[in-house]
Design a protein around this motif. Sequence first.
Motif, PDB file in Angstrom:
ATOM      1  N   TYR A   1     -13.341  -1.637  -1.396  1.00 25.58           N
ATOM      2  CA  TYR A   1     -12.516  -1.660  -0.192  1.00 25.58           C
ATOM      3  C   TYR A   1     -13.218  -2.472   0.890  1.00 25.58           C
ATOM      4  CZ  TYR A   1     -15.572   2.231   1.308  1.00 25.58           C
ATOM      5  OH  TYR A   1     -16.648   3.014   1.636  1.00 25.58           O
ATOM      6  N   THR A   2     -12.432  -2.897   1.849  1.00 24.65           N
ATOM      7  CA  THR A   2     -12.949  -3.656   2.984  1.00 24.65           C
ATOM      8  C   THR A   2     -12.675  -2.874   4.254  1.00 24.65           C
ATOM      9  OG1 THR A   2     -12.518  -5.761   1.871  1.00 24.65           O
ATOM     10  CG2 THR A   2     -12.857  -5.832   4.247  1.00 24.65           C
ATOM     11  N   VAL A   3     -13.691  -2.742   5.094  1.00 28.80           N
ATOM     12  CA  VAL A   3     -13.542  -2.044   6.369  1.00 28.80           C
ATOM     13  C   VAL A   3     -13.914  -2.972   7.511  1.00 28.80           C
ATOM     14  CG1 VAL A   3     -14.008   0.232   5.383  1.00 28.80           C
ATOM     15  CG2 VAL A   3     -15.900  -1.135   6.287  1.00 28.80           C
ATOM     16  N   LEU A   4     -13.432  -2.627   8.681  1.00 28.52           N
ATOM     17  CA  LEU A   4     -13.831  -3.303   9.917  1.00 28.52           C
ATOM     18  C   LEU A   4     -14.675  -2.329  10.724  1.00 28.52           C
ATOM     19  CD1 LEU A   4     -10.463  -5.030  10.951  1.00 28.52           C
ATOM     20  CD2 LEU A   4     -12.334  -5.963   9.565  1.00 28.52           C
ATOM     21  N   LEU A   5     -15.932  -2.710  10.969  1.00 30.84           N
ATOM     22  CA  LEU A   5     -16.823  -1.903  11.789  1.00 30.84           C
ATOM     23  C   LEU A   5     -16.848  -2.464  13.203  1.00 30.84           C
ATOM     24  CD1 LEU A   5     -19.906  -1.323   9.441  1.00 30.84           C
ATOM     25  CD2 LEU A   5     -17.866   0.105   9.737  1.00 30.84           C
ATOM     26  N   HIS A   6     -16.684  -1.593  14.179  1.00 29.71           N
ATOM     27  CA  HIS A   6     -16.725  -1.990  15.590  1.00 29.71           C
ATOM     28  C   HIS A   6     -18.106  -1.672  16.142  1.00 29.71           C
ATOM     29  CE1 HIS A   6     -15.124  -1.335  19.958  1.00 29.71           C
ATOM     30  NE2 HIS A   6     -15.821  -2.440  19.834  1.00 29.71           N
ATOM     31  N   GLU A   7     -18.822  -2.701  16.605  1.00 28.34           N
ATOM     32  CA  GLU A   7     -20.121  -2.506  17.242  1.00 28.34           C
ATOM     33  C   GLU A   7     -19.905  -2.486  18.750  1.00 28.34           C
ATOM     34  OE1 GLU A   7     -23.330  -1.966  18.863  1.00 28.34           O
ATOM     35  OE2 GLU A   7     -22.870  -4.086  19.182  1.00 28.34           O
TER      36      GLU A   7
ATOM     37  N   SER B   1     -21.882  -2.168  21.652  1.00 28.77           N
ATOM     38  CA  SER B   1     -22.596  -2.880  22.712  1.00 28.77           C
ATOM     39  C   SER B   1     -22.241  -4.363  22.738  1.00 28.77           C
ATOM     40  CB  SER B   1     -24.111  -2.697  22.532  1.00 28.77           C
ATOM     41  OG  SER B   1     -24.526  -3.238  21.288  1.00 28.77           O
ATOM     42  N   THR B   2     -21.984  -4.958  21.564  1.00 32.13           N
ATOM     43  CA  THR B   2     -21.622  -6.380  21.515  1.00 32.13           C
ATOM     44  C   THR B   2     -20.122  -6.603  21.426  1.00 32.13           C
ATOM     45  OG1 THR B   2     -21.774  -6.450  19.084  1.00 32.13           O
ATOM     46  CG2 THR B   2     -23.786  -6.916  20.338  1.00 32.13           C
ATOM     47  N   GLN B   3     -19.361  -5.519  21.132  1.00 30.29           N
ATOM     48  CA  GLN B   3     -17.904  -5.589  20.951  1.00 30.29           C
ATOM     49  C   GLN B   3     -17.517  -6.464  19.751  1.00 30.29           C
ATOM     50  OE1 GLN B   3     -15.715  -3.611  22.643  1.00 30.29           O
ATOM     51  NE2 GLN B   3     -17.593  -2.735  23.471  1.00 30.29           N
ATOM     52  N   GLU B   4     -18.425  -6.620  18.804  1.00 29.14           N
ATOM     53  CA  GLU B   4     -18.113  -7.400  17.614  1.00 29.14           C
ATOM     54  C   GLU B   4     -17.379  -6.543  16.587  1.00 29.14           C
ATOM     55  OE1 GLU B   4     -21.522  -9.186  15.917  1.00 29.14           O
ATOM     56  OE2 GLU B   4     -21.917 -10.520  17.614  1.00 29.14           O
ATOM     57  N   ILE B   5     -16.478  -7.177  15.837  1.00 27.44           N
ATOM     58  CA  ILE B   5     -15.800  -6.544  14.717  1.00 27.44           C
ATOM     59  C   ILE B   5     -16.369  -7.164  13.443  1.00 27.44           C
ATOM     60  CG2 ILE B   5     -13.612  -6.134  13.554  1.00 27.44           C
ATOM     61  CD1 ILE B   5     -13.888  -4.621  16.159  1.00 27.44           C
ATOM     62  N   ILE B   6     -16.987  -6.349  12.610  1.00 33.45           N
ATOM     63  CA  ILE B   6     -17.711  -6.843  11.442  1.00 33.45           C
ATOM     64  C   ILE B   6     -17.004  -6.388  10.167  1.00 33.45           C
ATOM     65  CG2 ILE B   6     -19.924  -6.830  10.232  1.00 33.45           C
ATOM     66  CD1 ILE B   6     -21.215  -6.150  12.925  1.00 33.45           C
ATOM     67  N   PRO B   7     -16.485  -7.316   9.356  1.00 36.24           N
ATOM     68  CA  PRO B   7     -15.897  -6.941   8.068  1.00 36.24           C
ATOM     69  C   PRO B   7     -16.999  -6.640   7.047  1.00 36.24           C
ATOM     70  CG  PRO B   7     -15.115  -9.098   8.847  1.00 36.24           C
ATOM     71  CD  PRO B   7     -16.335  -8.746   9.631  1.00 36.24           C
TER      72      PRO B   7
ATOM     73  N   GLN C   1     -20.291  -9.369   6.636  1.00 37.00           N
ATOM     74  CA  GLN C   1     -20.272 -10.765   7.081  1.00 37.00           C
ATOM     75  C   GLN C   1     -20.912 -10.863   8.453  1.00 37.00           C
ATOM     76  OE1 GLN C   1     -16.336 -12.420   6.818  1.00 37.00           O
ATOM     77  NE2 GLN C   1     -15.985 -11.573   4.776  1.00 37.00           N
ATOM     78  N   GLU C   2     -22.202 -11.146   8.466  1.00 37.29           N
ATOM     79  CA  GLU C   2     -22.936 -11.298   9.715  1.00 37.29           C
ATOM     80  C   GLU C   2     -23.679 -12.622   9.680  1.00 37.29           C
ATOM     81  OE1 GLU C   2     -24.503  -7.354  11.523  1.00 37.29           O
ATOM     82  OE2 GLU C   2     -24.842  -7.263   9.378  1.00 37.29           O
ATOM     83  N   LEU C   3     -23.467 -13.430  10.700  1.00 39.63           N
ATOM     84  CA  LEU C   3     -24.105 -14.744  10.749  1.00 39.63           C
ATOM     85  C   LEU C   3     -25.508 -14.666  11.336  1.00 39.63           C
ATOM     86  CD1 LEU C   3     -21.104 -16.907  11.970  1.00 39.63           C
ATOM     87  CD2 LEU C   3     -21.908 -16.548   9.634  1.00 39.63           C
ATOM     88  N   GLN C   4     -25.754 -13.663  12.191  1.00 39.45           N
ATOM     89  CA  GLN C   4     -27.025 -13.623  12.898  1.00 39.45           C
ATOM     90  C   GLN C   4     -28.168 -13.165  12.001  1.00 39.45           C
ATOM     91  OE1 GLN C   4     -26.314 -11.136  16.285  1.00 39.45           O
ATOM     92  NE2 GLN C   4     -25.220 -12.729  17.407  1.00 39.45           N
ATOM     93  N   THR C   5     -27.933 -12.159  11.161  1.00 42.34           N
ATOM     94  CA  THR C   5     -29.001 -11.610  10.332  1.00 42.34           C
ATOM     95  C   THR C   5     -28.511 -11.469   8.901  1.00 42.34           C
ATOM     96  OG1 THR C   5     -28.279  -9.380  10.951  1.00 42.34           O
ATOM     97  CG2 THR C   5     -30.092 -10.359  12.225  1.00 42.34           C
TER      98      THR C   5
ATOM     99  N   GLU D   1     -30.035  -9.068   6.270  1.00 45.91           N
ATOM    100  CA  GLU D   1     -29.892  -7.632   6.401  1.00 45.91           C
ATOM    101  C   GLU D   1     -28.455  -7.199   6.197  1.00 45.91           C
ATOM    102  OE1 GLU D   1     -31.307  -6.811  10.262  1.00 45.91           O
ATOM    103  OE2 GLU D   1     -33.306  -7.641   9.917  1.00 45.91           O
ATOM    104  N   ALA D   2     -27.627  -8.061   5.624  1.00 42.07           N
ATOM    105  CA  ALA D   2     -26.208  -7.816   5.593  1.00 42.07           C
ATOM    106  C   ALA D   2     -25.730  -7.131   4.338  1.00 42.07           C
ATOM    107  CB  ALA D   2     -25.446  -9.133   5.774  1.00 42.07           C
ATOM    108  N   SER D   3     -26.621  -6.783   3.406  1.00 39.98           N
ATOM    109  CA  SER D   3     -26.164  -6.138   2.187  1.00 39.98           C
ATOM    110  C   SER D   3     -27.154  -5.071   1.766  1.00 39.98           C
ATOM    111  CB  SER D   3     -25.987  -7.160   1.068  1.00 39.98           C
ATOM    112  OG  SER D   3     -27.221  -7.798   0.771  1.00 39.98           O
TER     113      SER D   3
END
Length: 284
Positions: A236-242, A244-250, A270-274, A277-279
């Motif tokens: 499944y795919t989820v959207l995580l809301h962070e 402090s940054t207001q980012e939505i991370i699939p 799917q994180e471009l910054q790090t 650490e994304a998996s």
Amino acid sequence: MQPRRQPPPAPRPRGNCPGAPLLALLLLLALRGAAAAPAGPEDPRRPQDAGLSRGLLQQAARAALHFLNFRAGSPSALRALAAVQEGRASVSAGAAPVNPKEGCKVDLVFSTERYNSEEGEEHFGNCSARVFFKNQKPRRAINVTCTQLLEKRKRQQEDYLLYKQMKQLKPPLDVVSIPDSHGHIDPSLKPIWDLAFLGSSYVMWEKTTQFLHYYLAQLTSVKQWKTDDDEIDFDYTVLLHEFSTQEIIPCRIHLVWYPGKPLKVKYHCQELQTPEEASGTEEG
């Protein structure tokens, strides 16, 4: 001439001050310590106040709860944070007292409630936890103990009922989004959401830091696999809301679950910054 009246002494602090008075108490103690301490460098081995705030206590409580939910491996035993009751933070040993980014240790007590609590239901129980936030892997270490756990037989019955509902779903599952655009979850899709929340607890535990807080916003796709054994196996795919940054991370998550057995989770976000650490992968 009458002698000048001295101002009354500051009130003596009392133990176990809940809520906002705790912050004022720690600030008062910090100011007194600074005034009484001699000039010169402080011993870095001594635990120091790390700027304890309500936000830091909330972060530690969330991290402990994500870890607790994942470790339990039971959709029926999911807990949500009710309130932080008390806590204390100190800079990790060996870190500079003026730089809390090096890491900190948080000891706290908080109350919980059932994630799927009904109206009027009392708090689920209290938890005490020690959380180490560190800026290198492993990023956090958690020790948590809770009271008033859901009775084992009742939890097993509820888990097996959810398991039967999941097994009766006929693939392919045509799931667009849970909850829908109005925030509503159809009762027939509730078992899918609960299992997705359970697996996402591991991801959120991995990603929560003393500065970052994640919340499961939406489940956007589900694919259940047929298996030769009795386990529930789905992607499944989820959207995580962070917050402090207001980012939505699939995040794509693969989950394998059977009542009473350890939960197995693999994920990729799917994180471009790090990206390093994304998996991750874990078995409860």
